[in-house]
Design a protein around this motif. Structure first.
Motif, mmCIF file in Angstrom:
data_model
loop_
_atom_site.group_PDB
_atom_site.id
_atom_site.type_symbol
_atom_site.label_atom_id
_atom_site.label_comp_id
_atom_site.label_asym_id
_atom_site.label_seq_id
_atom_site.Cartn_x
_atom_site.Cartn_y
_atom_site.Cartn_z
ATOM 1 N N UNK A 1 0.940 -1.232 0.047
ATOM 2 C CA UNK A 1 0.045 -0.081 0.153
ATOM 3 C C UNK A 1 0.918 1.234 -0.092
ATOM 4 N N UNK A 2 1.870 1.357 0.584
ATOM 5 C CA UNK A 2 2.812 2.572 0.832
ATOM 6 C C UNK A 2 3.284 2.697 -0.561
ATOM 7 N N UNK A 3 4.023 1.676 -1.004
ATOM 8 C CA UNK A 3 4.481 1.643 -2.531
ATOM 9 C C UNK A 3 3.739 2.205 -3.438
ATOM 10 N N UNK A 4 2.429 1.645 -3.431
ATOM 11 C CA UNK A 4 1.636 2.178 -4.334
ATOM 12 C C UNK A 4 1.355 3.730 -4.180
ATOM 13 N N UNK A 5 1.214 4.173 -3.037
ATOM 14 C CA UNK A 5 1.041 5.535 -2.582
ATOM 15 C C UNK A 5 2.229 6.427 -3.288
ATOM 16 N N UNK A 6 3.578 5.742 -3.166
ATOM 17 C CA UNK A 6 4.526 6.668 -3.619
ATOM 18 C C UNK A 6 4.506 6.559 -5.148
ATOM 19 N N UNK A 7 4.224 5.397 -5.896
ATOM 20 C CA UNK A 7 4.309 5.487 -7.295
ATOM 21 C C UNK A 7 3.113 6.452 -8.072
ATOM 22 N N UNK A 8 2.033 6.542 -7.131
ATOM 23 C CA UNK A 8 1.185 7.538 -7.537
ATOM 24 C C UNK A 8 1.750 9.041 -7.486
ATOM 25 N N UNK A 9 2.424 9.176 -6.318
ATOM 26 C CA UNK A 9 3.310 10.443 -6.316
ATOM 27 C C UNK A 9 4.191 10.880 -7.289
ATOM 28 N N UNK A 10 4.769 9.591 -7.664
ATOM 29 C CA UNK A 10 5.660 9.824 -9.047
ATOM 30 C C UNK A 10 5.073 10.184 -10.023
ATOM 31 N N UNK A 11 3.866 9.647 -10.282
ATOM 32 C CA UNK A 11 3.212 9.988 -11.516
ATOM 33 C C UNK A 11 2.722 11.180 -11.488
ATOM 34 N N UNK B 1 -5.985 7.179 -14.446
ATOM 35 C CA UNK B 1 -4.821 6.643 -14.763
ATOM 36 C C UNK B 1 -4.308 6.133 -12.905
ATOM 37 N N UNK B 2 -4.769 6.858 -12.147
ATOM 38 C CA UNK B 2 -4.076 6.797 -10.909
ATOM 39 C C UNK B 2 -5.084 5.417 -10.239
ATOM 40 N N UNK B 3 -6.407 5.591 -10.520
ATOM 41 C CA UNK B 3 -7.310 4.623 -9.950
ATOM 42 C C UNK B 3 -6.896 3.268 -10.605
ATOM 43 N N UNK B 4 -6.509 3.278 -12.044
ATOM 44 C CA UNK B 4 -6.080 1.864 -12.505
ATOM 45 C C UNK B 4 -4.959 1.373 -12.090
ATOM 46 N N UNK B 5 -4.098 2.311 -11.556
ATOM 47 C CA UNK B 5 -2.734 2.048 -10.844
ATOM 48 C C UNK B 5 -2.869 1.266 -9.641
ATOM 49 N N UNK B 6 -3.905 1.946 -8.691
ATOM 50 C CA UNK B 6 -4.200 1.497 -7.409
ATOM 51 C C UNK B 6 -4.917 -0.031 -7.483
ATOM 52 N N UNK B 7 -5.904 -0.002 -8.555
ATOM 53 C CA UNK B 7 -6.856 -1.308 -8.721
ATOM 54 C C UNK B 7 -5.807 -2.392 -9.221
ATOM 55 N N UNK B 8 -4.833 -2.126 -10.057
ATOM 56 C CA UNK B 8 -4.097 -3.289 -10.409
ATOM 57 C C UNK B 8 -3.198 -3.539 -8.992
ATOM 58 N N UNK B 9 -2.721 -2.821 -8.180
ATOM 59 C CA UNK B 9 -1.879 -2.979 -7.055
ATOM 60 C C UNK B 9 -2.932 -3.796 -5.721
ATOM 61 N N UNK B 10 -4.193 -3.267 -5.737
ATOM 62 C CA UNK B 10 -4.826 -4.193 -4.871
ATOM 63 C C UNK B 10 -5.237 -5.508 -5.284
ATOM 64 N N UNK B 11 -5.398 -5.638 -6.560
ATOM 65 C CA UNK B 11 -5.260 -6.994 -7.041
ATOM 66 C C UNK B 11 -4.387 -7.967 -6.805
ATOM 67 N N UNK B 12 -2.992 -7.285 -6.965
ATOM 68 C CA UNK B 12 -1.860 -7.911 -6.921
ATOM 69 C C UNK B 12 -1.477 -8.177 -5.350
ATOM 70 N N UNK B 13 -1.634 -7.165 -4.361
ATOM 71 C CA UNK B 13 -1.653 -7.498 -2.923
ATOM 72 C C UNK B 13 -2.720 -8.693 -2.535
ATOM 73 N N UNK B 14 -3.829 -8.669 -3.062
ATOM 74 C CA UNK B 14 -4.760 -9.774 -2.699
ATOM 75 C C UNK B 14 -4.270 -11.132 -3.076
ATOM 76 N N UNK B 15 -3.478 -11.262 -4.465
ATOM 77 C CA UNK B 15 -3.051 -12.459 -4.644
ATOM 78 C C UNK B 15 -1.922 -12.977 -3.884
ATOM 79 N N UNK B 16 -1.114 -11.892 -3.565
ATOM 80 C CA UNK B 16 0.149 -12.126 -2.675
ATOM 81 C C UNK B 16 -0.228 -12.834 -1.280
#
Length: 297
Positions: free
Chosen positions: A200-210, A253-268
């Protein structure tokens, strides 16, 4: 009924929550109505302000889409460099060697304390012809990427360090018990488990980068998404409408990024639950070469 973090609300608390939610919705609706009324009075809701985004494809093909591509390109490159660099720096801060911890810590604290804008300006000056042979038309792009990498790798390093330290001490002790070295413990035990906690923190930082690519557009002339506002507004006289459309693009764009990350987190998380199987000596030796040898010694 209670949970680990809080007591479940009772009937009175649920009623209060519904009342508070209703008040918030009413207040939000009033603010939205006031904003739309003000925009209507200023002529910002007229059809000619918004119709170019539907009737004139040049708005998209000439301005918005190329700007979005530049934003995504700079953001993706900065992410691709900052993530592994931040991971290495974060692991370095956990090193057993004091000189490594001191050197990495100084690097991280230095670049984390400097505003990303200053790092971009520094990158732009460093890439002047007398220092590096970078064409003037691509210099803003590389300056933006440089600033984003330096700043965000330092922040990601702290995220990685905090994620590893958040794991129970028993994980490290168990790895030592079967003879794993420090590098093997970090690679096979700690990092895979910490990734889920860090995500979650990494995804937030990736959104900041964008989003921070817009700083380069404002001050360095980088042709990213937000900077297209100037050209569109100059040609169609619709500054407010253009900013609203650009904001919606950022949200998508950021919603797509966070959605992908949420799905990845769930799989992990699902994969880490495992089947409850216990590795035997041969499986451990196959997964971590030399573990049983060290344990036997």
């Amino acid at each position: 009924m209670t949970s680990v973090l809080y007591d479940s609300p009772g009937p009175k608390a649920k009623a209060r929550n519904w009342i508070y939610s209703g008040i918030f919705v009413v207040l939000f609706g009033l603010v939205l109505w006031w904003a739309l009324s003000l925009m209507g009075e200023k002529g910002q809701l007229d059809a000619d302000k918004w119709s170019p985004f539907v009737t004139d494809s040049r708005v998209w093909t000439t301005y918005l889409i190329p700007g979005l591509m530049e934003t995504l390109k700079a953001g993706a490159l900065a992410m691709a460099i900052a993530l592994p660099l931040g991971a290495v720096l974060g692991i370095g801060r956990l090193s057993d060697h004091a000189w490594v911890r001191a050197a990495v810590g100084a690097w991280v604290e230095f670049f984390r304390a400097i505003p990303v804008l200053m790092l971009m300006l520094f990158g732009n000056a460093l890439m002047a012809p007398r220092f590096l042979d970078v064409p003037s038309d691509t210099r803003p792009f590389w300056a933006v990427v440089t600033g984003l990498v330096l700043y965000n790798s330092a922040v990601i390093a702290e995220i990685v360090r905090a994620g590893v330290l958040s794991l129970p001490r028993g994980q490290t002790d168990a790895a030592k018990a079967i003879g794993m070295r420090k590098g093997q413990t970090m690679t096979y035990v700690l990092i895979p488990q910490a990734v889920t906690a860090m995500l979650p923190a990494l995804v937030s930082q990736l959104v900041v980068i964008l989003k921070d690519t817009a700083i380069g557009g404002a001050l360095l002339g980088f042709a990213e998404l937000l900077s297209t506002n100037r050209q569109i507004a100059a040609n169609y006289s619709n500054t407010i409408a253009t900013l609203v459309v650009i904001a919606l693009i950022y949200i998508v764009v950021n919603f797509a990024l966070t959605t992908f990350a949420s799905q990845l987190e769930g799989r992990l998380r699902k994969s880490q639950k495992g089947t409850g199987a216990v590795l035997g000596a041969e499986e451990i030796d196959d997964a971590v070469p030399g573990a049983n040898t060290a344990a036997g010694a």
